[in-house]
Design a protein around this motif. Structure first.
Motif, short mmCIF file in Angstrom:
data_model
loop_
_atom_site.label_atom_id
_atom_site.label_comp_id
_atom_site.label_asym_id
_atom_site.label_seq_id
_atom_site.Cartn_x
_atom_site.Cartn_y
_atom_site.Cartn_z
N UNK A 190 0.81 -1.22 0.00
CA UNK A 190 0.00 0.00 0.00
C UNK A 190 0.84 1.26 0.00
N UNK A 191 2.14 1.10 0.07
CA UNK A 191 3.05 2.26 0.07
C UNK A 191 3.52 2.58 -1.34
N UNK A 192 3.82 3.86 -1.56
CA UNK A 192 4.47 4.28 -2.80
C UNK A 192 5.97 4.30 -2.51
N UNK A 193 6.70 3.37 -3.10
CA UNK A 193 8.12 3.22 -2.81
C UNK A 193 8.94 3.87 -3.92
N UNK A 194 9.83 4.77 -3.52
CA UNK A 194 10.72 5.42 -4.48
C UNK A 194 12.02 4.60 -4.56
N UNK A 195 12.41 4.24 -5.76
CA UNK A 195 13.54 3.33 -5.96
C UNK A 195 14.67 4.00 -6.73
N UNK A 196 15.88 3.87 -6.19
CA UNK A 196 17.09 4.34 -6.89
C UNK A 196 17.90 3.13 -7.33
N UNK A 197 18.47 3.19 -8.50
CA UNK A 197 19.26 2.07 -9.03
C UNK A 197 20.61 2.56 -9.52
N UNK A 198 21.67 1.91 -9.04
CA UNK A 198 23.01 2.15 -9.55
C UNK A 198 23.28 1.12 -10.64
N UNK B 225 16.25 -0.87 -15.63
CA UNK B 225 15.75 -0.26 -14.40
C UNK B 225 14.71 0.82 -14.71
N UNK B 226 15.01 1.65 -15.70
CA UNK B 226 14.07 2.72 -16.07
C UNK B 226 12.77 2.11 -16.60
N UNK B 227 12.90 1.05 -17.41
CA UNK B 227 11.71 0.42 -17.98
C UNK B 227 10.84 -0.20 -16.90
N UNK B 228 11.47 -0.64 -15.81
CA UNK B 228 10.72 -1.26 -14.71
C UNK B 228 10.09 -0.24 -13.78
N UNK C 210 12.79 5.25 -10.04
CA UNK C 210 12.63 6.70 -9.97
C UNK C 210 13.92 7.44 -10.29
N UNK C 211 15.05 6.87 -9.89
CA UNK C 211 16.36 7.49 -10.14
C UNK C 211 17.31 6.39 -10.60
N UNK C 212 18.02 6.62 -11.68
CA UNK C 212 18.99 5.65 -12.21
C UNK C 212 20.27 6.40 -12.56
N UNK C 213 21.40 5.83 -12.17
CA UNK C 213 22.66 6.49 -12.51
C UNK C 213 23.86 5.74 -12.00
N UNK C 214 25.02 6.38 -12.10
CA UNK C 214 26.28 5.79 -11.64
C UNK C 214 27.03 6.87 -10.86
N UNK C 215 28.09 7.43 -11.44
CA UNK C 215 28.82 8.50 -10.75
C UNK C 215 27.93 9.72 -10.47
N UNK C 216 27.01 10.00 -11.39
CA UNK C 216 26.12 11.14 -11.18
C UNK C 216 25.19 10.92 -9.98
N UNK C 217 24.73 9.67 -9.81
CA UNK C 217 23.88 9.35 -8.67
C UNK C 217 24.70 9.35 -7.38
N UNK C 218 25.96 8.94 -7.48
CA UNK C 218 26.87 8.99 -6.33
C UNK C 218 26.98 10.43 -5.81
N UNK C 219 27.16 11.36 -6.72
CA UNK C 219 27.29 12.77 -6.33
C UNK C 219 26.02 13.30 -5.69
N UNK C 220 24.87 12.87 -6.20
CA UNK C 220 23.59 13.31 -5.64
C UNK C 220 23.46 12.84 -4.20
#
Length: 232
Positions: A70-78, A87-90, A93-103
């Motif tokens: 029943x929860x809306x789960x926000x998912x980040x994927x490295x 990951x995006x197709x599934x 909410x957030x997908x990345x590598x070094x850019x996600x690391x910096x965030x």
């Protein structure tokens, strides 16, 4: 405070504090006593016969709730390349590598679950002090370090819940909302209890699952007879 005291006393009326209720009856009481103006989360707590200070008594795992949380789960994927596309197709909410690391390093953590492909772990490992205390560090034991990012994202979005025993030997999780049908909440609780039972560590001695209780976010706790929850 007086008003709050009256509300709590009213909520506890009809619940015998020392009685162990059958799970079906316990869920009926939890739903009936939920009086908040929002859709409260139904939570289950289990006291386990383990001492998590010992490595061989740690309990950790993941449960795919058959009726969702029943929860809306926000998912980040490295991930990179094709796995990032998966990951995006599934629905990540957030997908990345070094850019996600910096965030994440900047302190902007706008997600509830973090998933990574194995090749990304040297990078993600640098975030241990940030993600670890929040319980967000990807771990292969709970399926968040995997090449099947599509399945992991779908599971997180669909209602999988992670669990990890606390210092006092308690494991707990939100297993649905009070708006769920009673039967669906019971099914979710039994699935969660089964996952915890299967995660029994080798070092556990005596009775493993000792006590179970259910409650809603703002409601009173109701003790449950474990035999009505456990399938084996």
């Amino acid at each position: 405070m007086a008003h709050e005291g009256k509300r709590i006393r009213a909520a506890r009326e009809g619940i015998e504090p020392m009685k162990l209720y059958a799970i079906d009856e316990a869920i009926k009481l939890v739903k009936a006593k939920a009086s908040a103006k929002f859709d409260e989360t139904v939570e289950v707590s289990m006291n386990l016969g383990v001492d998590p200070r010992h490595a061989d008594q740690m309990v950790r795992g993941v449960c795919n709730l058959p009726n969702g949380s029943g929860r809306t789960v926000r998912v980040a994927v490295f991930a990179r390349g094709a796995k990032a596309d998966d990951a995006r197709a599934a629905g990540a909410d957030i997908v990345g590598a070094e850019d996600l690391l910096e965030i994440v390093q900047s302190g902007k953590i706008e997600f509830d679950r973090c998933i990574a492909t194995p090749d990304m772990m040297p990078l993600v490992g640098r975030l241990g002090k940030v993600l670890g205390p929040r319980g967000l560090m990807p771990n292969p034991k709970v399926g968040t370090v995997t090449m099947d990012v599509k399945g992991a994202v779908a599971g997180a979005k669909g209602g999988s819940v992670e669990f990890r025993v606390e210092k006092a030997g308690i494991v707990h999780a939100g297993i649905g909302k009070v708006s769920f049908d009673e039967a669906k909440l019971v099914e979710n609780i039994k699935a969660f209890a089964d996952a915890v039972a299967k995660a029994k560590p080798a070092g556990a001695k005596g009775t493993y699952i000792q006590r179970i209780a259910v409650t809603s976010t703002m409601g009173p706790g109701v003790k449950v007879e474990p035999a009505t929850v456990l399938t084996a």
